[in-house]
Design an enzyme around this catalytic site. Structure first.
Site, mmCIF file in Angstrom:
data_model
loop_
_atom_site.group_PDB
_atom_site.id
_atom_site.type_symbol
_atom_site.label_atom_id
_atom_site.label_comp_id
_atom_site.label_asym_id
_atom_site.label_seq_id
_atom_site.Cartn_x
_atom_site.Cartn_y
_atom_site.Cartn_z
ATOM 1 C CE LYS A 1 -4.115 -2.040 2.101
ATOM 2 N NZ LYS A 1 -5.170 -1.891 3.126
ATOM 3 C CB ALA B 1 -4.861 -0.935 10.390
ATOM 4 C CB ALA C 1 -0.607 4.115 16.942
HETATM 5 P P1 ATR Z 1 -1.103 -2.465 10.464
HETATM 6 O O1 ATR Z 1 -0.829 -2.025 9.062
HETATM 7 O O2 ATR Z 1 -1.939 -3.703 10.582
HETATM 8 O O3 ATR Z 1 -1.607 -1.360 11.317
HETATM 9 P P2 ATR Z 1 1.439 -2.121 11.718
HETATM 10 O O4 ATR Z 1 1.601 -0.804 11.056
HETATM 11 O O5 ATR Z 1 2.584 -3.056 11.849
HETATM 12 O O6 ATR Z 1 0.316 -2.968 11.009
HETATM 13 O O7 ATR Z 1 0.836 -1.842 13.172
HETATM 14 C C1 ATR Z 1 0.433 -2.855 14.025
HETATM 15 C C2 ATR Z 1 -0.235 -2.226 15.230
HETATM 16 O O8 ATR Z 1 -0.771 -3.265 16.072
HETATM 17 C C3 ATR Z 1 0.695 -1.429 16.117
HETATM 18 O O9 ATR Z 1 -0.035 -0.367 16.703
HETATM 19 C C4 ATR Z 1 1.123 -2.460 17.167
HETATM 20 O O10 ATR Z 1 1.553 -1.911 18.380
HETATM 21 P P3 ATR Z 1 3.072 -1.334 18.508
HETATM 22 O O11 ATR Z 1 3.107 -0.062 17.714
HETATM 23 O O12 ATR Z 1 3.271 -1.091 19.955
HETATM 24 O O13 ATR Z 1 3.961 -2.407 17.937
HETATM 25 C C5 ATR Z 1 -0.184 -3.169 17.358
HETATM 26 N N1 ATR Z 1 -0.083 -4.538 17.913
HETATM 27 C C6 ATR Z 1 0.378 -5.650 17.292
HETATM 28 N N2 ATR Z 1 0.259 -6.730 18.079
HETATM 29 C C7 ATR Z 1 -0.299 -6.295 19.238
HETATM 30 C C8 ATR Z 1 -0.683 -6.941 20.462
HETATM 31 N N3 ATR Z 1 -0.510 -8.259 20.637
HETATM 32 N N4 ATR Z 1 -1.235 -6.165 21.436
HETATM 33 C C9 ATR Z 1 -1.391 -4.838 21.265
HETATM 34 N N5 ATR Z 1 -1.049 -4.179 20.128
HETATM 35 C C10 ATR Z 1 -0.512 -4.901 19.135
#
Ligand code: ATR
Length: 268
Positions: free
Chosen positions: A65, A130, A127
């Site tokens: 994307k 998505a 954050a």
């Molecule tokens: P996406 O495009 O799906 O948003 P990303 O940009 O990698 O993927 O972001 C993943 C988000 O999910 C982040 O906010 C991440 O938290 P961190 O920024 O602290 O890494 C969050 N996330 C992933 N696994 C998680 C979990 N088990 N519990 C809470 N937050 C999670």
């Protein structure tokens, strides 16, 4: 016959071809819609080859994307705000237009499901990409306040600072008060985890929405919310349909019917 496709990696499980072929049939549009696997580092060449061979537009999914955002000659306000593109269209002059229909697809589904938006206090969990992708369409619905909670607090604060009047960023421990709507935009459900939001916060919500979807309509987060007796609990399947309808409309100028599509693909 006009050609369309979805590009990403992995791509074999994408539902987009099924959705768009169904829309085409229902709106009497003459088109084909395929799946294209994008090997690492080949996005630009793959898209340009597809358009040279008669492709008129495409959807773009993980992890391409941002590449699509960079490739587009012009961008919608939604794509600019999201910093990401899920829909490309070849314009009359041959230039490539990039849009992002994810957030508007979500808002359409939230309204359909009677989730609170205007005047609501909304919690967004996560954050990453998505969360960033849904901010502008949600803010356009005029909520009272949005709180973004994230494991890495600095990312929540950075995303919130783009919309300083309405949005605050914090860590999970700092959450307080009650929320009308909780949206899980973290990728926690992918690994079957539930983000560390206190039970009382989840239990106090009028509605819960997980951007993730599954065939059974259950995710780790929707199961948690149901176990806490939240009444209005939904996975992200309607968002998938919504973003696809908006892409189709951008390409073809006709809007497929949402309810017909939901009945077909999520009959339960
Ligand atoms: P996406 O495009 O799906 O948003 P990303 O940009 O990698 O993927 O972001 C993943 C988000 O999910 C982040 O906010 C991440 O938290 P961190 O920024 O602290 O890494 C969050 N996330 C992933 N696994 C998680 C979990 N088990 N519990 C809470 N937050 C999670």
């Amino acid at each position: 016959t006009d050609k369309y496709a979805v590009l990403g990696n992995p791509i074999e499980h994408s539902m987009s071809p099924l959705l768009h072929e169904f829309f085409a049939e229902k709106t009497s549009q003459d088109l084909t819609y395929g799946r294209i696997l994008v090997e690492t580092g080949t996005f630009e060449k793959t898209v340009r080859d597809f358009f040279k061979s008669g492709g008129r537009g495409c959807n773009v999914t993980v992890p391409c994307k941002l590449d699509a955002y960079k490739l587009a000659d012009s961008l919608s306000d939604y794509a600019k705000a999201a910093g990401a593109v899920n829909t490309l269209k070849v314009m009359e002059d041959g230039s490539i237009y990039g849009d992002n229909t994810d957030g508007r697809g979500l808002v359409y589904d939230l309204k359909r499901l009677s989730c609170p938006l205007a005047g609501a206090r909304i919690l967004i969990i996560g954050a990453g990409g998505a969360a960033k992708g849904i901010m502008l369409p949600i803010i356009n619905e005029d909520p009272k306040e949005i709180v973004i909670a994230n494991r890495t607090v600095s990312k929540a604060q950075a995303l919130a600072s783009v919309y300083p009047q309405k949005v605050k960023g914090c860590g999970f421990d700092e959450l307080e008060g009650s929320f009308d709507l909780i949206i899980n935009a973290s990728s926690s459900s992918l690994s079957g985890d539930v983000p560390p939001v206190k039970d009382e916060i989840i239990a106090g919500a009028k509605a819960v929405y997980d951007l993730m979807y599954s065939k059974t309509a259950k995710t780790a987060f929707t199961e948690k919310a149901l176990s806490l007796n939240v009444q209005n609990v939904n996975d992200g399947f309607g968002m998938l349909i919504g973003q696809a309808i908006l892409s189709f409309e951008l390409w073809r100028g006709v809007k497929p019917d949402f309810d017909t599509a939901i009945k077909k693909f999520r009959p339960c």
